[in-house]
Design an enzyme around this catalytic site. Structure first.
Site, PDB file in Angstrom:
ATOM      1  N   PRO A  89       0.835  -1.211   0.000  1.00 28.57           N
ATOM      2  CA  PRO A  89       0.000   0.000   0.000  1.00 28.57           C
ATOM      3  C   PRO A  89       0.870   1.261   0.000  1.00 28.57           C
ATOM      4  CG  PRO A  89      -0.641  -1.522   1.752  1.00 28.57           C
ATOM      5  CD  PRO A  89       0.661  -2.007   1.192  1.00 28.57           C
ATOM      6  N   GLU A  90       0.672   2.088  -0.991  1.00 28.06           N
ATOM      7  CA  GLU A  90       1.414   3.346  -1.103  1.00 28.06           C
ATOM      8  C   GLU A  90       0.502   4.486  -0.642  1.00 28.06           C
ATOM      9  OE1 GLU A  90       4.501   3.766  -1.918  1.00 28.06           O
ATOM     10  OE2 GLU A  90       5.051   1.810  -2.699  1.00 28.06           O
TER      11      GLU A  90
END
Ligand SMILES: [Zn+2]
Length: 271
Positions: free
Chosen positions: A2-3
């Site tokens: 997850p960015e």
């Protein structure tokens, strides 16, 4: 992994279902995340109202009065809201039941995420102390970048991915932003002019904004639905496209290792 866009999408997806609600019960099924979930966390949050959810870099910050519950998704973490919770699956490690019956469920197969308690007295947690500005903050501009990078000979892409310079620009977004700004990823950071840094600032915001907008179209995935949402559907110009024609000039995209990561660029568009 997850960015920033995925974390921001989670924040926006979850917020309307939890803000203003009281925490009825927090249950830890497996405390072994990147750092152990504090043993007294359940006791501390019980009965507290979630006043807001903020994001700093890739951390979600649940504001409970002056105290904060910090959440990070590591490599594989995700958070969902359920109004009619299904039975727990493998890797569902923490459940937060809200006063209205909704359930926030933290899922993390590889357990590199984190759930920590930041009491009001402790103004800044070590995890948050050395972070650079947010990419959407006014403080992140060409003047700031120029000052920060003028003595750095490291490649511009590596500098851009350094969270002390700016937070939340991961490998994909750095590659895409440099393409849009027409800057070659290997250029020494101190050799990029202020004018080009201004383009880079705009490009970073564009790619992140695009990804958040695409994530937004899958916002419902954060509520009552399984499956991982993707900011990944956004259309890459260079990332993962080695040997394919540049979408702008048709020159084959090149790939090159920088640090441990792959960089993709167009040798004609990016100088
Ligand atoms: Zn090109």
């Amino acid at each position: 992994m997850p960015e920033l866009p995925e974390v921001e999408t989670t924040r926006r997806g979850v917020a309307p279902h939890v803000i203003g609600r009281r925490i009825a019960r927090l249950t830890v099924y497996d405390p072994r995340l990147r750092w152990p979930v504090p043993a007294d966390l359940s006791e501390r949050v019980k009965g507290r109202t979630i006043d807001a959810i903020d994001r700093r870099s890739k951390y979600l910050l649940f504001r409970l009065g002056a105290d904060t519950l910090l959440m990070h998704f590591g490599m594989t973490g995700s958070l969902r809201v359920y109004h009619d919770p299904p039975p727990r699956r493998a890797h569902d490690h923490v459940d937060i039941e809200l006063s209205d019956g909704a359930l926030l469920r933290y899922h993390d197969p590889r357990r590199f995420g984190a759930m920590l308690w930041l009491p009001a007295a402790k103004e800044s947690h070590a995890l948050l102390a050395d972070l650079g500005p947010e990419p959407f903050d006014a403080a992140f501009d060409a003047g700031y970048l120029w000052k920060t990078l003028r003595k750095r000979t490291a490649a511009i892409k590596l500098a851009l991915m350094d969270s002390r310079v700016v937070v939340g620009v991961g490998n994909i977004y750095a590659s895409e932003a440099l393409f849009r700004a027409k800057i070659r990823p290997t250029t020494p950071a101190n050799k990029v002019s202020k004018v080009r840094l201004a383009k880079l600032v705009a490009a970073v915001r564009e790619v992140l904004d695009d990804a958040i907008t695409h994530g937004g179209s899958t916002l419902r995935d954060y509520v009552d639905v399984g499956g991982r949402p993707g900011a990944a559907q956004f259309r890459h110009f260079v990332y993962g496209r080695e040997g394919k024609p540049c979408r702008v000039c048709r020159t084959p995209i090149k790939m090159r290792r920088q640090g441990a990561r792959a960089s993709f660029y167009c040798p004609a568009c990016q100088r």
